[in-house]
Design a protein around this motif. Structure first.
Motif, PDB file in Angstrom:
ATOM      1  N   PRO A  57       0.644  -1.324  -0.039  1.00 16.69           N
ATOM      2  CA  PRO A  57      -0.069   0.024   0.008  1.00 16.69           C
ATOM      3  C   PRO A  57       0.868   1.344   0.099  1.00 16.69           C
ATOM      4  CG  PRO A  57       0.004  -0.873   2.261  1.00 16.69           C
ATOM      5  CD  PRO A  57       0.911  -1.735   1.301  1.00 16.69           C
ATOM      6  N   ASP A  58       0.156   2.515  -0.481  1.00  9.80           N
ATOM      7  CA  ASP A  58       0.801   3.674  -0.390  1.00  9.80           C
ATOM      8  C   ASP A  58       0.582   4.258   0.996  1.00  9.80           C
ATOM      9  OD1 ASP A  58       1.830   3.866  -3.023  1.00  9.80           O
ATOM     10  OD2 ASP A  58      -0.338   4.023  -3.723  1.00  9.80           O
ATOM     11  N   VAL A  59      -0.452   4.029   1.720  1.00 11.76           N
ATOM     12  CA  VAL A  59      -0.804   4.520   2.979  1.00 11.76           C
ATOM     13  C   VAL A  59      -1.519   3.345   4.048  1.00 11.76           C
ATOM     14  CG1 VAL A  59      -2.303   6.165   4.268  1.00 11.76           C
ATOM     15  CG2 VAL A  59      -1.337   6.857   2.037  1.00 11.76           C
ATOM     16  N   VAL A  60      -0.840   3.479   5.134  1.00 13.74           N
ATOM     17  CA  VAL A  60      -1.693   2.473   6.109  1.00 13.74           C
ATOM     18  C   VAL A  60      -2.311   3.153   7.331  1.00 13.74           C
ATOM     19  CG1 VAL A  60      -1.681   0.459   7.595  1.00 13.74           C
ATOM     20  CG2 VAL A  60      -0.146   0.452   5.348  1.00 13.74           C
ATOM     21  N   ILE A  61      -3.282   2.990   7.596  1.00  9.79           N
ATOM     22  CA  ILE A  61      -4.083   3.505   8.682  1.00  9.79           C
ATOM     23  C   ILE A  61      -4.540   2.694   9.654  1.00  9.79           C
ATOM     24  CG2 ILE A  61      -5.937   5.080   9.480  1.00  9.79           C
ATOM     25  CD1 ILE A  61      -6.024   6.499   6.741  1.00  9.79           C
ATOM     26  N   ALA A  62      -4.029   2.388  10.832  1.00 10.80           N
ATOM     27  CA  ALA A  62      -4.377   1.486  11.701  1.00 10.80           C
ATOM     28  C   ALA A  62      -5.312   2.062  12.844  1.00 10.80           C
ATOM     29  CB  ALA A  62      -2.906   0.587  12.371  1.00 10.80           C
ATOM     30  N   PRO A 104      14.916   1.795  17.950  1.00  8.88           N
ATOM     31  CA  PRO A 104      14.763   3.209  18.714  1.00  8.88           C
ATOM     32  C   PRO A 104      13.833   3.239  19.894  1.00  8.88           C
ATOM     33  CG  PRO A 104      13.695   3.375  16.465  1.00  8.88           C
ATOM     34  CD  PRO A 104      14.364   2.019  16.553  1.00  8.88           C
ATOM     35  N   ASP A 105      13.882   4.103  20.651  1.00  6.73           N
ATOM     36  CA  ASP A 105      12.887   4.101  21.767  1.00  6.73           C
ATOM     37  C   ASP A 105      11.437   4.608  21.311  1.00  6.73           C
ATOM     38  OD1 ASP A 105      14.919   3.355  23.519  1.00  6.73           O
ATOM     39  OD2 ASP A 105      15.143   5.587  24.177  1.00  6.73           O
ATOM     40  N   GLY A 106      11.433   5.444  20.256  1.00  6.78           N
ATOM     41  CA  GLY A 106      10.301   5.594  19.668  1.00  6.78           C
ATOM     42  C   GLY A 106      10.332   5.836  18.282  1.00  6.78           C
ATOM     43  N   ARG A 107       9.097   5.813  17.384  1.00  5.35           N
ATOM     44  CA  ARG A 107       8.944   5.724  15.974  1.00  5.35           C
ATOM     45  C   ARG A 107       7.820   6.847  15.714  1.00  5.35           C
ATOM     46  NH1 ARG A 107      10.707  -0.050  14.811  1.00  5.35           N
ATOM     47  NH2 ARG A 107      12.789   0.351  14.196  1.00  5.35           N
ATOM     48  N   PHE A 108       8.038   7.857  14.903  1.00  6.47           N
ATOM     49  CA  PHE A 108       6.718   8.700  14.949  1.00  6.47           C
ATOM     50  C   PHE A 108       5.840   8.355  13.878  1.00  6.47           C
ATOM     51  CE2 PHE A 108       9.440  11.093  17.514  1.00  6.47           C
ATOM     52  CZ  PHE A 108       8.556  11.901  18.384  1.00  6.47           C
ATOM     53  N   THR A 109       4.698   8.698  13.633  1.00  6.88           N
ATOM     54  CA  THR A 109       3.800   8.600  12.787  1.00  6.88           C
ATOM     55  C   THR A 109       4.132   9.511  11.587  1.00  6.88           C
ATOM     56  OG1 THR A 109       1.133   8.994  11.959  1.00  6.88           O
ATOM     57  CG2 THR A 109       2.321  10.766  13.237  1.00  6.88           C
ATOM     58  N   THR A 110       3.799   9.173  10.326  1.00  3.14           N
ATOM     59  CA  THR A 110       4.020   9.733   9.088  1.00  3.14           C
ATOM     60  C   THR A 110       2.616  10.180   8.272  1.00  3.14           C
ATOM     61  OG1 THR A 110       4.295   7.668   7.703  1.00  3.14           O
ATOM     62  CG2 THR A 110       6.196   8.912   8.367  1.00  3.14           C
ATOM     63  N   LEU A 111       1.481  10.136   9.229  1.00  6.69           N
ATOM     64  CA  LEU A 111       0.232  10.682   8.906  1.00  6.69           C
ATOM     65  C   LEU A 111       0.156  12.103   9.331  1.00  6.69           C
ATOM     66  CD1 LEU A 111      -2.147   7.785   9.439  1.00  6.69           C
ATOM     67  CD2 LEU A 111      -1.068   8.252   7.512  1.00  6.69           C
ATOM     68  N   PRO A 112      -0.594  12.997   8.410  1.00  2.08           N
ATOM     69  CA  PRO A 112      -0.725  14.556   8.912  1.00  2.08           C
ATOM     70  C   PRO A 112      -1.841  14.654  10.043  1.00  2.08           C
ATOM     71  CG  PRO A 112      -1.965  13.872   7.033  1.00  2.08           C
ATOM     72  CD  PRO A 112      -1.329  12.673   7.410  1.00  2.08           C
ATOM     73  N   VAL A 113      -1.163  14.271  11.384  1.00  4.80           N
ATOM     74  CA  VAL A 113      -2.154  14.259  12.498  1.00  4.80           C
ATOM     75  C   VAL A 113      -2.771  15.412  12.849  1.00  4.80           C
ATOM     76  CG1 VAL A 113      -0.996  12.200  13.645  1.00  4.80           C
ATOM     77  CG2 VAL A 113      -0.264  14.355  14.082  1.00  4.80           C
ATOM     78  N   LYS A 114      -2.068  16.525  12.813  1.00  2.00           N
ATOM     79  CA  LYS A 114      -2.903  17.678  13.258  1.00  2.00           C
ATOM     80  C   LYS A 114      -3.727  18.004  12.032  1.00  2.00           C
ATOM     81  CE  LYS A 114       0.828  19.601  16.027  1.00  2.00           C
ATOM     82  NZ  LYS A 114       1.759  20.859  16.294  1.00  2.00           N
ATOM     83  N   ALA A 115      -3.563  17.880  10.748  1.00  4.57           N
ATOM     84  CA  ALA A 115      -4.546  18.282   9.978  1.00  4.57           C
ATOM     85  C   ALA A 115      -5.727  17.537   9.997  1.00  4.57           C
ATOM     86  CB  ALA A 115      -3.907  17.864   8.315  1.00  4.57           C
ATOM     87  N   ILE A 116      -5.595  16.119  10.424  1.00  6.78           N
ATOM     88  CA  ILE A 116      -6.848  15.293  10.693  1.00  6.78           C
ATOM     89  C   ILE A 116      -7.529  15.691  11.761  1.00  6.78           C
ATOM     90  CG2 ILE A 116      -7.305  12.965  11.594  1.00  6.78           C
ATOM     91  CD1 ILE A 116      -4.797  11.709  10.070  1.00  6.78           C
ATOM     92  N   HIS A 140       1.919  -1.699  20.237  1.00  7.68           N
ATOM     93  CA  HIS A 140       2.925  -2.573  19.606  1.00  7.68           C
ATOM     94  C   HIS A 140       2.812  -2.746  17.974  1.00  7.68           C
ATOM     95  CE1 HIS A 140       5.057  -6.695  19.556  1.00  7.68           C
ATOM     96  NE2 HIS A 140       4.408  -6.778  18.292  1.00  7.68           N
ATOM     97  N   VAL A 141       1.613  -2.809  17.493  1.00 11.30           N
ATOM     98  CA  VAL A 141       1.335  -2.637  16.184  1.00 11.30           C
ATOM     99  C   VAL A 141       1.708  -1.362  15.305  1.00 11.30           C
ATOM    100  CG1 VAL A 141      -0.779  -2.483  14.435  1.00 11.30           C
ATOM    101  CG2 VAL A 141      -0.491  -4.445  16.185  1.00 11.30           C
ATOM    102  N   PHE A 142       1.334  -0.200  16.106  1.00  8.95           N
ATOM    103  CA  PHE A 142       1.978   1.021  15.733  1.00  8.95           C
ATOM    104  C   PHE A 142       3.364   0.708  15.486  1.00  8.95           C
ATOM    105  CE2 PHE A 142       1.760   5.639  17.217  1.00  8.95           C
ATOM    106  CZ  PHE A 142       2.197   6.373  15.703  1.00  8.95           C
ATOM    107  N   TYR A 143       4.256   0.500  16.406  1.00  8.10           N
ATOM    108  CA  TYR A 143       5.548   0.346  16.454  1.00  8.10           C
ATOM    109  C   TYR A 143       6.059  -0.371  15.229  1.00  8.10           C
ATOM    110  CZ  TYR A 143      10.418   0.485  17.988  1.00  8.10           C
ATOM    111  OH  TYR A 143      11.797   0.691  18.086  1.00  8.10           O
ATOM    112  N   VAL A 144       5.359  -1.468  15.124  1.00  7.85           N
ATOM    113  CA  VAL A 144       5.944  -2.584  13.924  1.00  7.85           C
ATOM    114  C   VAL A 144       5.617  -1.720  12.628  1.00  7.85           C
ATOM    115  CG1 VAL A 144       5.243  -4.711  12.860  1.00  7.85           C
ATOM    116  CG2 VAL A 144       5.362  -4.661  15.567  1.00  7.85           C
TER     117      VAL A 144
END
Length: 213
Positions: A57-62, A104-116, A140-144
């Motif tokens: 996919p080009d985009v995944v929204i979980a 890494p300790d954290g991974r950030f979203t690549t979705l436009p969360v503020k626009a959403i 867990h799923v978000f990190y993966v």
């Protein structure tokens, strides 16, 4: 798009219910693939990885359920930690375990969360940016998922991805005094707005959306 099956003795899970609705009706202008994941630390990540490899996919929204939250909350960061207050549907209950040993300790979203959030609020739906996806199967799923996004970027096949929590429905909140809820119709409307916003917004809006605590 992914959601989750029911867990914790509940009869349903709104995140999975919305995904199943979309699987039937589709979404205008979008080639939509869906999957309902098991609420299990090991199986959920593996199932998501298999679907991403298959669909490309080009985009995944979980999506996942966050009972007690009053609105739709796109998550900004996943942390490298499994710490389960209750067992998952397979009986696993990890405590203070890293999801990825050397990740890494954290991974950030690549979705436009503020626009959403802005789009949802303009549509009179309660929404806010969340800075914690918890430490259960959703996180867990978000990190993966964000690891898969990083791998796709290195392969020059970019994939935007992220996680959105939805509140309980009135059916799940019944008898639980003070628990906020949104109807499944409202959640479906919100998720459709999210899809349209992601498609139309390659770069997130720079608007205030942080938190004091």
């Amino acid at each position: 798009m992914s959601g989750f099956e029911a867990f914790g003795g509940a009869a349903s899970n709104p995140s999975g219910d919305v995904v199943e609705r979309l699987a039937v009706s589709g979404h205008p202008g979008v080639e939509l693939s869906t999957v309902v994941l098991p609420v299990a630390f090991g199986a959920a990540g593996e199932r998501l990885r298999a679907v991403v490899d298959e669909v490309q996919p080009d985009v995944v929204i979980a999506l996942g359920l966050a009972e007690g939250r009053s609105g739709i909350t796109p998550e900004r960061v996943a942390i490298n930690l499994d710490d389960a207050r209750v067992p998952d549907n397979d009986g696993a209950q990890p405590t203070d375990e890293r999801i990825e040993l050397h990740g890494p300790d954290g991974r950030f979203t690549t979705l436009p969360v503020k626009a959403i959030v802005d789009a949802l609020q303009r549509a009179d739906l309660p929404a806010s940016v969340s800075l914690s996806a918890g430490t259960y199967v959703c996180n867990h799923v978000f990190y993966v998922l964000q690891r898969l996004s990083e791998q796709r970027k290195l392969q020059r096949r970019p994939m935007r991805s992220g996680f959105v929590h939805v509140p309980a429905t009135p059916e799940l909140a019944e008898g639980r005094i003070g628990m906020p809820s949104l109807s499944l119709d409202e959640l479906e409307r919100g998720i459709r707005i999210i899809i349209d916003t992601v498609v139309a917004t390659p770069v997130d809006k720079r608007i205030r959306g942080g938190a004091i605590h």
